[in-house]
Enzyme design. Structure first.
Site, short mmCIF file in Angstrom:
data_model
loop_
_atom_site.label_atom_id
_atom_site.label_comp_id
_atom_site.label_asym_id
_atom_site.label_seq_id
_atom_site.Cartn_x
_atom_site.Cartn_y
_atom_site.Cartn_z
N GLY A 171 27.80 16.97 -3.93
CA GLY A 171 28.60 17.47 -5.03
C GLY A 171 28.09 18.75 -5.65
O GLY A 171 27.64 19.67 -4.96
N ASP A 196 14.58 8.90 -9.24
CA ASP A 196 15.50 8.22 -10.13
C ASP A 196 15.22 8.77 -11.53
O ASP A 196 14.15 8.52 -12.10
CB ASP A 196 15.27 6.71 -10.09
CG ASP A 196 16.29 5.91 -10.90
OD1 ASP A 196 16.79 6.46 -11.91
OD2 ASP A 196 16.58 4.76 -10.54
N ASN A 231 21.37 17.74 -13.37
CA ASN A 231 22.70 17.56 -12.81
C ASN A 231 23.03 16.11 -12.46
O ASN A 231 24.20 15.75 -12.41
CB ASN A 231 22.84 18.43 -11.56
CG ASN A 231 24.07 18.10 -10.77
OD1 ASN A 231 25.19 18.51 -11.08
ND2 ASN A 231 23.89 17.31 -9.70
N TYR A 257 30.86 7.63 -19.88
CA TYR A 257 30.58 8.96 -19.33
C TYR A 257 30.72 10.02 -20.44
O TYR A 257 29.87 10.90 -20.60
CB TYR A 257 31.56 9.23 -18.19
CG TYR A 257 31.42 10.56 -17.50
CD1 TYR A 257 30.55 10.72 -16.43
CD2 TYR A 257 32.19 11.66 -17.90
CE1 TYR A 257 30.43 11.93 -15.78
CE2 TYR A 257 32.08 12.88 -17.26
CZ TYR A 257 31.20 13.01 -16.19
OH TYR A 257 31.09 14.22 -15.55
N LYS A 299 27.85 12.57 -21.92
CA LYS A 299 28.01 14.01 -21.86
C LYS A 299 28.02 14.64 -23.25
O LYS A 299 27.59 15.78 -23.44
CB LYS A 299 29.30 14.36 -21.11
CG LYS A 299 29.26 14.02 -19.62
CD LYS A 299 28.09 14.68 -18.93
CE LYS A 299 28.19 14.56 -17.40
NZ LYS A 299 27.02 15.16 -16.70
N ILE A 314 36.54 19.22 -10.60
CA ILE A 314 35.96 19.96 -9.48
C ILE A 314 36.01 19.07 -8.24
O ILE A 314 35.79 17.86 -8.32
CB ILE A 314 34.50 20.37 -9.77
CG1 ILE A 314 34.40 21.15 -11.09
CG2 ILE A 314 33.94 21.20 -8.62
CD1 ILE A 314 35.08 22.49 -11.11
N THR A 343 34.67 17.26 -5.85
CA THR A 343 33.40 16.64 -5.47
C THR A 343 33.63 15.17 -5.15
O THR A 343 34.67 14.60 -5.48
CB THR A 343 32.38 16.72 -6.63
OG1 THR A 343 32.87 15.94 -7.73
CG2 THR A 343 32.15 18.16 -7.07
N PRO A 344 32.65 14.52 -4.51
CA PRO A 344 32.78 13.08 -4.24
C PRO A 344 33.02 12.26 -5.51
O PRO A 344 33.74 11.26 -5.48
CB PRO A 344 31.44 12.72 -3.60
CG PRO A 344 31.00 14.00 -2.93
CD PRO A 344 31.45 15.09 -3.86
N GLN A 362 44.44 24.16 -23.96
CA GLN A 362 45.89 23.97 -23.92
C GLN A 362 46.35 23.00 -25.01
O GLN A 362 45.64 22.10 -25.38
CB GLN A 362 46.33 23.46 -22.54
CG GLN A 362 46.09 24.47 -21.45
CD GLN A 362 46.59 24.00 -20.11
OE1 GLN A 362 47.36 23.05 -20.02
NE2 GLN A 362 46.17 24.66 -19.06
#
Length: 251
Positions: free
Chosen positions: A19, A65, A92, A157, A161, A192, A194-195, A251
């Site tokens: 990724g 890890d 990342n 998630y 973040k 994006i 990515t997997p 937007q």
């Protein structure tokens, strides 16, 4: 032969086996960086390091890890032993759990935040002494537009973040006040290719809408920003949140 934009810099990239991490590592290596690749996918990580070395770049892979403080210490110590310095860190490594706030278990919440919130904290803490000893450097923390927008099914998630977004600013100011010559910025990508985004789409049973003008970005769209932030070109960019989402969040 022209010098690369990151020539001679030693950079650790976590979650580098696939990724965005893989793209970051490839772009940094092509621009002259000596890249320390870390991940838990040993086969893919070692294959990437071997491929970069075969192409004339310099890379080494380490199993890592990011949830474990002792392993962070080992990775940074090994980097110092091998290269004598550390100029950049790209936090990342990430995971995603598809669940709404009411469906997210405490175990899931802790797991996601252990990787992406605690992992970033541990990475910054471990890297600072060697980076300062090296004369300064640049830390890039991967956040997400999920720290700006409300995504019901990415609750844990988004929480992680959001923590990364806030920690980045605190670290940038701290390093500046302590005259460490270390910059810290966060990158906030939208969709994006990515997997991870594919896994999320499969779990949600959704497909990208070809009529959506925002579209889906390529890993290189993010990796180009990473190169800029690690390079000296961004010497006056500090504490910023750089959004790569083709205007999704406005937007």
């Amino acid at each position: 032969m022209s010098m690369g934009r990151c020539e001679g810099k030693v950079v650790i990239v976590t979650g580098a086996a696939s990724g965005l991490g893989r793209a970051d590592a490839e772009h940094l290596a092509r621009e002259g960086a000596k890249v320390v690749l870390t991940d838990i996918d040993d086969d893919a990580g070692q294959a990437l390091a071997d491929g970069l070395n075969a192409a004339g770049h310099e890379a080494v892979y380490m199993n890592h890890d990011v949830r474990h403080e002792a392993r962070w210490t080992e990775v940074v110590d090994a980097t110092e032993e091998r290269y004598g310095r550390l100029d950049g860190l790209v936090n990342n490594a990430g995971v995603v759990v598809i669940a709404t706030p009411q469906d997210t278990t405490l175990e899931q919440f802790r797991f996601v935040n252990a990787v992406m919130s605690e992992g970033v904290f541990l990475g910054c803490k471990a890297a600072l002494p060697l980076m300062q000893k090296s004369g300064g450097g640049s830390i890039v923390n991967m956040s997400s537009v999920a720290s700006h927008l409300g995504y019901p099914v990415f609750f844990a998630y988004s929480a992680a973040k959001g923590a990364v977004r806030a920690m980045t600013k605190s670290l940038a100011v701290t390093c500046q006040m302590m005259k460490m010559n270390i910059r810290c910025n966060s990158v906030h990508a939208g969709a994006i290719d990515t997997p991870m985004i594919k896994t999320a789409n499969e779990a949600l049973g959704s497909e990208p809408d070809p009529e959506d003008p925002v579209g889906i970005g390529e890993p290189s769209d993010v990796a180009n920003m990473i190169v800029y932030l690690i390079s000296d070109e961004s010497r006056f960019v500090n504490g910023a949140e750089l959004v790569i989402d083709n205007a999704l969040t406005v937007q």
